[in-house]
Write an enzyme that holds these catalytic residues in place. Structure first.
Site, PDB file in Angstrom:
ATOM      1  N   ARG A 176      -6.498  10.396   0.113  1.00 31.82           N
ATOM      2  CA  ARG A 176      -6.352  10.874  -1.260  1.00 31.82           C
ATOM      3  C   ARG A 176      -7.709  10.994  -1.951  1.00 31.82           C
ATOM      4  O   ARG A 176      -7.957  11.940  -2.688  1.00 31.82           O
ATOM      5  CB  ARG A 176      -5.399   9.956  -2.036  1.00 31.82           C
ATOM      6  CG  ARG A 176      -3.932  10.219  -1.697  1.00 31.82           C
ATOM      7  CD  ARG A 176      -3.015   9.142  -2.259  1.00 31.82           C
ATOM      8  NE  ARG A 176      -3.163   7.889  -1.514  1.00 31.82           N
ATOM      9  CZ  ARG A 176      -3.160   6.682  -2.065  1.00 31.82           C
ATOM     10  NH1 ARG A 176      -3.012   6.548  -3.359  1.00 31.82           N
ATOM     11  NH2 ARG A 176      -3.289   5.607  -1.312  1.00 31.82           N
ATOM     12  N   HIS A 187       0.869  -1.179   0.000  1.00 34.08           N
ATOM     13  CA  HIS A 187       0.000   0.000   0.000  1.00 34.08           C
ATOM     14  C   HIS A 187       0.904   1.226   0.000  1.00 34.08           C
ATOM     15  O   HIS A 187       1.870   1.282   0.755  1.00 34.08           O
ATOM     16  CB  HIS A 187      -0.878  -0.028   1.252  1.00 34.08           C
ATOM     17  CG  HIS A 187      -2.000   0.947   1.239  1.00 34.08           C
ATOM     18  ND1 HIS A 187      -1.800   2.304   1.290  1.00 34.08           N
ATOM     19  CD2 HIS A 187      -3.343   0.768   1.175  1.00 34.08           C
ATOM     20  CE1 HIS A 187      -2.983   2.909   1.260  1.00 34.08           C
ATOM     21  NE2 HIS A 187      -3.938   2.002   1.188  1.00 34.08           N
TER      22      HIS A 187
END
Ligand SMILES: Cc1cc2nc3c(=O)[nH]c(=O)nc-3n(C[C@H](O)[C@H](O)[C@H](O)COP(=O)(O)OP(=O)(O)OC[C@H]3O[C@@H](n4cnc5c(N)ncnc54)[C@H](O)[C@@H]3O)c2cc1C
Ligand code: SF4
Ligand code: SF4
Ligand code: FES
Lengths: 603, 259
Positions: free
Chosen positions: A257, A237
């Protein structure tokens, strides 16, 4: 022959994360007797940690969304290595599986008109993730747990399964386990078993995974005669915490994000614009202005490059750090504080806010976070039939992270939680259909039980030997260094040799104390699966001489179309456990033309 | 770097004592990190629970210097100078070292009459953000059981565990009561079987909750009012704001809906 505590079930479910619990509900609803076994307490499985959301093309925010687009996104994200049928079923069924959770008490965040709200995540064309702030996994597991409890299901908590047991014809007949609080052994007779044991991430040094993710289900399936595929496909990740060292690897949700956070290097540059692969160029914004417009309205601009699939972003971060543009502690900066109001951040990302405030002393509403890639998820796993979740061993099923195929070479964020409920349900159905067909074990191989117990208790017999924690640490450091995010042939070969040495060392582990709640001993019993699974990962990584999704080879930096036609499948010859395993190329399923057409459609 | 002394309670149901460990301090560590370092070196058999290491799973509750806290969210550098004492939660029977038998809580969970919603429309239920928010506060609960640990009704009175759900489950009942879809009435049940009346609103539970759930103000007090109302006002207490259905009678409430 010793007598152990023994219980019989139609369906034994190993694992109480989202997949196991959903499978239990389904099997119970079909009137079957069900037992669930879990290494931790109920409600503590890894699923509880999931943050951002679960993907389902419900179209509540963007009515244009539908299963076809979700299918396409999943296949593209997976670099087409997926079992297409799983991706298809998943895209079609996820909306129903999400909605039904509300029947059992889930309370998702809402749209203005009272529907389930959906948020943006990497690789998903539309805002598609049903969520509750940044604690979606907690909502999922609690809902399923409360439903399972209200149905009166037997749950064996803090009970670790060591091995699966066959009947005289090689079909599944049960399992052998021990209670962690007492160290007493227990056997289960089961007409069918559903593996839902989650992932393998604990074999890497920097990981978002808990102590439970030791690949037990992967290893038990292999030992029992099933095949493992795509084991080299490990997801790193892009955004794990990097500092303080003690929390390094802890996850920072992609929701940051999705909600407007951007990545910057030490020059303050939004570097992701420099890393857009050809495959994604047509749908990715070219300038910061265009990307920022997209957040407001997806038709006013194209997606920000920060929301490319995870493998792309993780490699980019890695490259920035390598080229000397990293943050002080070896990551890059994730900034949402300068882009969204403090009120917005605290409401949308409450647990991220607390995590940084309390563990790193960083106020994310004002300061940037320092982040870097962390081992997060394994795409690979037990090879299953998409419709029934059946493995090739009669009576053995697998669902959730332990199953392979659904996500191909790279998983999109949010596609795991939906995978758990879609294939958890299908595994329950699959087991029910297997039993309705009159199948079931004939006999119970006591020899397998005794062998497992002898192996598990051996560390107490040795006068002197190694501390299991030392072996675990060496394994983690080695896998991080040699089979990490960027790989090459010689390093993987070294890893394969090192894994043999580690196997030897496991045979020489000694533990002190009694069997009652002894973490050192518990770890000693996890090590064989950690090492077995790491061996498959290393072997797959060596043989896949290309870069694809979660598998990146610096000596073969491009995807090779030839390698895109098969999975690497590992199995133990003649179903013997602890034996040598063989690795073969297993051709991908052939996709029907109408689905192929969906992939080719230019969006 | 300086040293730190950890005084960790070790033992089982038959008794035990403190064991001291001296370690180097390391930057940014939480109590759980130090416990893990002890496990990895001096005492591999030191028992403790943990999973997420991020305050999300509620596994690692223990009493640090006498106060219930999550070991994974307690920074070493924010504790006072001097030895750090770590003991298991006192309200629950000891299994080993820092691990306690929390099965009381799972037994109480089994006794909660489940949600009873109307059949779901094809495209899902409609609920509004303001209606789900109250329940969402309670659903943040990570089941660390620290509120149960500090509640004097069971901390000092083992015998009350038979008929007292405790704060963790009072918020569960409140959540179900305030659920926009629920049609099950648990008011008499909470009073008669779950001991809501024993709580005298000391607020100790609210003070320790790592999720900052306002257990007393937002759950227990409204539940108490609601239970009193049950005797003369059978219609919804949240009436105006929340579109809710008529509750069933209390006698039906303890019946679990069929799966
Ligand atoms: C921090 C974090 C955030 C995430 N966020 C998201 C997200 O936002 N969206 C998303 O889609 N995905 C997310 N994921 C991924 C997702 O949470 C996991 O892939 C998923 O929860 C796995 O669920 P599972 O049911 O397969 O297994 P798990 O939840 O891992 O459960 C495994 C179960 O198996 C049991 N078990 C294992 N071995 C044994 C054994 N030998 N004997 C008995 N029991 C055993 C364990 O005790 C446990 O009960 C996230 C993951 C992490 C780590
Ligand atoms: S307020 Fe009530 S429930 Fe909370 S600790 Fe005090 S007595 Fe127990
Ligand atoms: S209400 Fe708070 S203190 Fe009580 S169990 Fe839940 S999270 Fe823990
Ligand atoms: S380990 Fe999960 S809350 Fe501490």
């Amino acid at each position: 022959m010793t007598d152990y505590e023994h219980h019989d079930y139609d369906v034994l479910i190993i694992g109480a994360g989202g997949a196991g619990l959903r499978a239990a509900i389904e099997a119970k609803q079909r009137g079957l007797s069900v037992g669930i076994v879990t290494k931790s307490l109920l409600g503590k499985a890894h699923t509880v940690m999931a943050e951002g959301g679960m993907a389902a093309a419900m179209g509540n925010v963007y009515p244009e969304d539908n299963w076809q687009v979700h299918f396409r996104d999943t296949m593209r994200g997976g670099k087409f290595l997926n079992n297409y049928r799983m991706a298809e079923l998943h895209a079609k069924e996820a909306p129903d599986r999400v909605r039904e959770l509300e029947q059992w008490g889930a309370l998702f965040d809402r749209t203005k008109d009272g529907k389930i709200l959906q948020r943006d995540f990497g690789g998903h064309r539309y805002a598609r993730l049903a969520h509750v702030g940044d604690r979606t996994g907690l909502e999922l597991i609690r809902t399923l747990q409360q439903k399972v409890v209200s149905m009166g299901t037997d749950v064996y908590m803090e009970c670790k399964v060591l091995r699966l047991v066959h009947d005289e014809h090689g079909a599944i007949a049960g399992a052998v386990a021990y209670w962690r609080p007492t160290g007493q052994f227990v056997t289960f007779g089961a007409k069918s078993i559903i593996l839902a044991t989650g992932g393998v991430g604990k074999s890497w040094k920097f990981t978002s995974n808990s102590w439970e993710s030791t690949g037990d289900g992967h290893a038990m399936a292999l030992w029992a005669g099933a095949e493992l595929i795509d084991m080299e496909a490990i997801q790193f990740h892009p955004t794990g915490m990097v500092w303080p060292l003690s929390v390094r690897g802890l996850l920072v949700t992609e929701g940051v994000r999705g909600d407007g956070g951007v990545l910057r290097n030490s020059n303050g540059e939004r570097f992701m614009f420099n890393y857009v692969a050809d495959m994604f160029r047509a749908e990715t914004a070219e300038s910061e202005e265009e990307a920022d417009r997209w957040y407001e309205d997806h038709s006013a601009g194209r997606r920000p490059p920060e929301l490319l699939p995870r493998d792309e972003v993780a490699r980019a971060i890695n490259a920035e750090v390598k080229n000397g543009r990293g943050s002080p502690h070896g990551g890059v900066f994730l900034d949402i504080g300068s882009r969204r109001s403090a009120e917005f951040i605290r409401r949308r990302l409450p647990s991220m806010y607390h995590q940084f405030m309390e563990l790193a002393g960083v106020d994310i509403t004002r300061e940037s976070m320092e982040i870097g890639p962390t081992c997060h998820y394994i795409m690979g796993g037990v090879k299953v039939d998409a419709d029934t979740a059946a493995t090739r061993v009669p009576g053995l099923f697998a669902a959730g992270e332990v199953a392979g195929g659904m996500h191909g070479a790279n998983r999109l964020g949010g596609n795991s939680l939906s995978d758990l409920v879609v294939f958890g349900q299908r595994a329950g159905l699959g087991a029910a259909a297997y039993l309705e067909g009159g199948s079931g074990p004939r006999g119970f191989d006591r020899g397998e039980v005794e062998a497992a117990i002898v192996q598990a208790t051996a560390p107490f017999e040795r006068e002197s030997g190694e501390n299991p924690y030392d072996i675990q640490r060496d394994l983690q450091e080695m896998m991080q260094a040699n089979v990490g995010i960027i790989r090459n042939g010689p390093e993987i070969e070294e890893a394969i040799v090192a894994l043999e040495t580690l196997s030897e060392r496991v045979r020489n582990v000694a533990v002190a104390g009694g069997r009652a709640y002894n973490p050192g001993w518990n770890l000693a019993t996890d090590l064989p699966s950690m090492i077995t699974v790491s061996k498959c990962t290393a072997r797959g990584a060596l043989e896949r001489r290309e870069s694809r999704g979660g598998h990146t080879r610096e000596d073969f930096p491009k995807a090779d179309p030839e390698f895109g036609t098969f999975n690497l499948a590992h199995s133990v010859a003649d179903g013997r456990w602890d034996g040598e395993f063989t690795t073969v190329r297993s051709p991908l399923l052939v996709m029907p033309d109408e689905l192929k057409a969906l992939l080719e459609e230019a969006h | 770097m300086s040293q730190v002394t950890m005084r960790v309670w070790r033992g089982d149901a038959n008794g035990g004592d403190f064991q001291e460990f001296a370690l180097e301090r390391q930057e940014g560590e939480v109590v759980l990190d130090v416990i893990h370092r002890i496990q990895a070196t001096e005492a591999p058999d030191l028992a403790c629970r943990w999973n997420c290491k991020a305050g999300k799973c509620g596994s690692c509750a223990a009493e640090i210097n006498g106060k219930p806290r999550l070991m994974c969210m307690t920074r070493m550098d924010q504790l006072p100078e001097g030895p750090v004492t770590v003991t298991p939660m006192r309200t629950f029977p000891i299994i080993r070292d820092l691990v306690t038998d929390v099965s009381f809580n799972f037994a109480m969970a089994e006794r909660v009459p489940a949600l009873l919603p109307p059949p779901m429309p094809e495209d899902g239920y409609r609920m509004y953000q303001e209606d789900v928010e109250r329940g969402q506060e309670f659903r943040k609960c990570i089941e660390c059981f620290m509120c149960q640990d500090v509640c004097h009704v069971i901390r000092d009175h083992e015998e009350n565990k038979q008929h007292y759900a405790g704060p963790r489950f009072f918020i569960r009942y409140a959540e179900l009561e305030m659920h926009p879809l629920d049609t099950n009435d648990r008011r008499d049940y909470v009073r008669e079987e779950m001991g809501l009346g024993y709580c005298n609103i000391t607020k100790c539970c609210t003070e320790v909750c790592p999720e900052h759930i306002k257990i007393t103000d937002n759950a227990i007090i409204p539940m108490k009012e609601r239970v009193v109302d049950a005797h003369y006002d059978p219609v919804a207490w949240l009436g105006r704001k929340i579109r809710r259905r008529t509750k069933r009678t209390a006698s039906e409430a303890s019946v679990q809906p069929q799966p």
